[in-house]
Design a protein around this motif. Structure first.
Motif, PDB file in Angstrom:
ATOM      1  N   UNK A 172       2.368  -0.496   9.699  1.00  0.00           N
ATOM      2  CA  UNK A 172       1.541  -1.359   9.325  1.00  0.00           C
ATOM      3  C   UNK A 172       0.148  -0.675   8.722  1.00  0.00           C
ATOM      4  N   UNK A 173      -0.288  -0.063   9.454  1.00  0.00           N
ATOM      5  CA  UNK A 173      -1.173   1.601   9.131  1.00  0.00           C
ATOM      6  C   UNK A 173      -0.469   1.988   8.138  1.00  0.00           C
ATOM      7  N   UNK A 174       0.073   1.881   8.031  1.00  0.00           N
ATOM      8  CA  UNK A 174       1.482   2.706   6.658  1.00  0.00           C
ATOM      9  C   UNK A 174       1.259   1.810   5.406  1.00  0.00           C
ATOM     10  N   UNK A 177      -2.137   1.967   4.400  1.00  0.00           N
ATOM     11  CA  UNK A 177      -2.782   2.933   3.404  1.00  0.00           C
ATOM     12  C   UNK A 177      -1.910   3.027   2.079  1.00  0.00           C
ATOM     13  N   UNK A 178      -1.121   2.938   2.236  1.00  0.00           N
ATOM     14  CA  UNK A 178      -0.152   2.413   0.656  1.00  0.00           C
ATOM     15  C   UNK A 178      -0.640   2.203   0.033  1.00  0.00           C
ATOM     16  N   UNK A 179      -0.774   0.755   0.192  1.00  0.00           N
ATOM     17  CA  UNK A 179      -1.375  -0.209  -0.801  1.00  0.00           C
ATOM     18  C   UNK A 179      -2.845  -0.085  -1.247  1.00  0.00           C
ATOM     19  N   UNK A 180      -4.003   0.357   0.370  1.00  0.00           N
ATOM     20  CA  UNK A 180      -5.278   0.542  -1.156  1.00  0.00           C
ATOM     21  C   UNK A 180      -4.889   1.966  -1.666  1.00  0.00           C
ATOM     22  N   UNK A 181      -3.920   3.084  -1.607  1.00  0.00           N
ATOM     23  CA  UNK A 181      -3.560   4.062  -2.233  1.00  0.00           C
ATOM     24  C   UNK A 181      -3.958   3.162  -3.581  1.00  0.00           C
ATOM     25  N   UNK A 202       7.799  -0.762   1.228  1.00  0.00           N
ATOM     26  CA  UNK A 202       9.396  -1.910   1.902  1.00  0.00           C
ATOM     27  C   UNK A 202      10.496  -1.798   2.989  1.00  0.00           C
ATOM     28  N   UNK A 203      10.663   0.104   3.206  1.00  0.00           N
ATOM     29  CA  UNK A 203      11.247   0.197   4.358  1.00  0.00           C
ATOM     30  C   UNK A 203      10.562  -0.237   5.442  1.00  0.00           C
ATOM     31  N   UNK A 204       8.751   0.097   6.003  1.00  0.00           N
ATOM     32  CA  UNK A 204       7.967  -0.266   6.661  1.00  0.00           C
ATOM     33  C   UNK A 204       7.572  -2.448   6.619  1.00  0.00           C
ATOM     34  N   UNK A 205       7.341  -2.714   5.687  1.00  0.00           N
ATOM     35  CA  UNK A 205       7.287  -4.440   5.486  1.00  0.00           C
ATOM     36  C   UNK A 205       9.015  -4.368   6.263  1.00  0.00           C
TER      37      UNK A 205
END
Length: 386
Positions: A172-174, A177-181, A202-205
């Motif tokens: 969830x942190x990943x 972080x990526x979506x905010x960036x 996608x992989x983390x989701x």
């Protein structure tokens, strides 16, 4: 409560009858008033019965073990002296509940945690037996249970919550972080960089989705609500699909060896659940094992000692295997064979799925030294097709 003393009553028949009269004895009741003549010492929980004067007339073996008080020291003594219970705030329990002098409409106390002398915790529930709904109390029947099993359950739940929180935090942190960036600096990234970030998201989701699915499976297994939708399953084709998926994911084709001994009986099972079992065992063999992963499929006697045949699937590798002292813990929650990630829930779920099908699963050392998992599923054809 009444605290008058009476002489000890050594006769077991009177004590047992007093305990049994809480409910009317049925037609199969034994001579002591309990069905089949059951002895109070046969009960797994502590049983303490006091008469209308508040003196103990029944004190079984489990009660003696839990309270560290002998039967000889309990029979004939006042109930509050035999069980000097206190609540968690240090208040004496019997004066608070007052079973003999309290409200005439009360019929007992629900189970709660109380303390014996020395701070020993015990689960206590009580039943007040009256001849008619508002009549005087004829007996107080107290049930005592240790808290060890509840403590183990509470620790298991706490470990589950801690594990889930840890496993969810990283993906969830990943994702965050990526979506905010991307939202803040979309124009600064090339298409390749954007694709890499979105693939990571996608992989983390997917990882979060799998963890939630595992938690749902554990909940259903623990509550006995795991639903099976049985239909014909081609176990050989299912194994082939999983191997092909692993090869597509980068594993060498020569690492897998499939042996099928037939003819195999028709297998009726939940195909999704069977896929879950196969996927977990094969991924474990690839991730934690070494060398060739051998999958053997063969007919085998169905579990339960019946004459029917079932289907056995054996997955083994050539790695270091599982230490002998860990064999008994393999199918428990949070067991990890190595430090290579994972929640430690997969094999617990696998065992639950196999047993829900009426099957069995075992672990042993393989012929080449690695781990060997073997599960057997019965034919289990639906009754309407028999």
């Amino acid at each position: 409560m009444a605290v008058g003393m009476s002489s000890p009553r050594p006769a077991r028949t009177a004590a047992v009858r007093a305990a049994a009269e809480e409910e009317p004895a049925g037609p199969a009741a034994g001579p002591d008033g309990l069905a089949g003549g059951l002895d109070p010492d046969d009960l797994p929980d502590g049983l303490v019965v006091a008469d209308e004067r508040g003196h103990v007339i029944c004190f079984n073996t489990a009660a003696a073990r839990i309270t560290a008080t002998s039967r000889a020291d309990a029979i004939g003594r006042p109930l509050d002296a035999v069980l000097p219970l206190e609540d968690l705030k240090g208040k004496r329990w019997w004066p608070l509940t007052d079973p003999y002098g309290g409200l005439a409409t009360r019929n007992g106390q629900p189970e709660r945690n109380l303390l014996l002398p020395g701070g020993r915790e015990v689960l206590v529930s009580a039943r007040y037996v009256r001849e008619h709904p508002t009549g005087p109390v004829r007996r107080v029947v107290v049930c005592l249970r240790g808290t060890e099993a509840r403590r183990r359950t509470e620790r298991s739940h706490a470990e589950l919550i801690a594990t889930v929180a840890h496993e969810l935090r990283s993906p969830l942190t990943s994702v965050k972080g990526f979506t905010a960036t991307l939202l803040a600096k979309w124009e600064r990234f090339t298409d390749d960089q954007k694709r890499l970030m979105l693939e990571t998201v996608d992989a983390d989701a997917g990882r979060v989705t799998r963890l939630i699915a595992e938690l749902l499976d554990i909940s259903r297994i623990d509550s006995g609500r795991l639903e099976l939708r049985r239909q014909p399953v081609d176990i050989s084709a299912a194994v082939a699909r999983h191997i092909q998926a692993l090869i597509t994911g980068g594993q060498a084709a020569e690492r897998f060896l499939v042996r099928t001994r037939g003819p195999l009986p028709d297998l009726w099972a939940d195909p999704d659940k069977v896929d879950q079992v196969l996927g977990n065992l094969l991924e474990n063999a690839v991730r934690h094992g070494e060398g060739t992963v051998t999958i053997e499929i063969a007919p085998a006697p169905a579990p339960g000692g019946c004459d029917e045949m079932g289907t056995a699937v054996t997955v083994s590798d050539e790695g270091p295997g599982i230490p002998e002292e860990s064999m008994s813990r393999v199918f428990t929650r949070f067991w990890r064979g190595s430090k290579r990630g994972g929640t430690g829930l997969g094999l617990y779920i696998v065992k639950g799925i196999v047993e829900a099908h009426g099957g069995t699963i075992t672990v042993d050392r393989g012929p080449r030294g690695g781990a060997e998992f073997r599960f057997i599923l019965p034919v289990a054809m639906p009754a309407y097709l028999v």
